[in-house]
Design a protein around this motif. Structure first.
Motif, PDB file in Angstrom:
ATOM      1  N   ILE A   2       0.854  -1.188   0.000  1.00 12.38           N
ATOM      2  CA  ILE A   2       0.000   0.000   0.000  1.00 12.38           C
ATOM      3  C   ILE A   2       0.890   1.238   0.000  1.00 12.38           C
ATOM      4  CG2 ILE A   2      -1.676   1.326   1.335  1.00 12.38           C
ATOM      5  CD1 ILE A   2      -2.788  -1.329   2.360  1.00 12.38           C
ATOM      6  N   LYS A   4       1.002   5.238   0.436  1.00 10.66           N
ATOM      7  CA  LYS A   4       0.190   6.287   1.051  1.00 10.66           C
ATOM      8  C   LYS A   4       0.726   7.668   0.678  1.00 10.66           C
ATOM      9  CE  LYS A   4      -1.993   7.281   5.457  1.00 10.66           C
ATOM     10  NZ  LYS A   4      -2.113   6.886   6.853  1.00 10.66           N
ATOM     11  N   GLU A  19      -4.466   6.390  -0.432  1.00 10.84           N
ATOM     12  CA  GLU A  19      -3.718   5.137  -0.439  1.00 10.84           C
ATOM     13  C   GLU A  19      -4.002   4.401  -1.737  1.00 10.84           C
ATOM     14  OE1 GLU A  19      -4.833   2.796   2.945  1.00 10.84           O
ATOM     15  OE2 GLU A  19      -4.130   4.316   4.359  1.00 10.84           O
ATOM     16  N   GLN A  21      -4.149   0.930  -3.209  1.00 11.25           N
ATOM     17  CA  GLN A  21      -4.254  -0.462  -2.759  1.00 11.25           C
ATOM     18  C   GLN A  21      -4.537  -1.330  -3.982  1.00 11.25           C
ATOM     19  OE1 GLN A  21      -7.428  -0.375   0.143  1.00 11.25           O
ATOM     20  NE2 GLN A  21      -6.264   0.857   1.566  1.00 11.25           N
ATOM     21  N   TYR A  24      -7.152  -0.208  -6.613  1.00 10.98           N
ATOM     22  CA  TYR A  24      -8.054   0.778  -6.021  1.00 10.98           C
ATOM     23  C   TYR A  24      -7.286   1.958  -5.443  1.00 10.98           C
ATOM     24  CZ  TYR A  24     -11.368  -3.057  -6.272  1.00 10.98           C
ATOM     25  OH  TYR A  24     -12.156  -4.078  -6.729  1.00 10.98           O
ATOM     26  N   THR A  40     -13.595   5.655  -2.682  1.00 13.57           N
ATOM     27  CA  THR A  40     -12.779   4.675  -3.405  1.00 13.57           C
ATOM     28  C   THR A  40     -12.911   4.944  -4.902  1.00 13.57           C
ATOM     29  OG1 THR A  40     -13.153   3.053  -1.662  1.00 13.57           O
ATOM     30  CG2 THR A  40     -12.341   2.210  -3.761  1.00 13.57           C
TER      31      THR A  40
END
Length: 77
Positions: A2, A4, A19, A21, A24, A40
């Motif tokens: 991840i 950030k 973030e 991910q 996503y 998201t």
């Protein structure tokens, strides 16, 4: 893994992080007015579209540099 990114942080009650991910992009916005909101996104263009609507350039009249800094932070995601 991840990754950030901090978009801005005025204090622990007013900040925005993003973030990455996998495929996503998760944006967390914490404000003393609204609490925590999470969004998201499936793509960077979707994130940028949201950012432009969330931070309209007109709202930053006289503070163009602040707007450019925020947009630059989104582009680095």
């Amino acid at each position: 893994m991840i990754k950030k990114h901090e978009i801005y942080k005025k204090d622990k009650w007013n900040m925005m992080t993003v973030e990455v991910q996998g495929r996503y992009i998760v944006l967390r916005e914490i404000s003393d007015q609204w609490g925590e909101e999470t969004h998201t996104f499936m793509s960077r263009p979707a994130l940028m579209e949201w950012a432009k609507n969330r931070f309209p350039k007109e709202d930053f009249e006289g503070r163009e540099e602040e707007w450019q800094d925020i947009m630059a932070s989104f582009k680095q995601v």
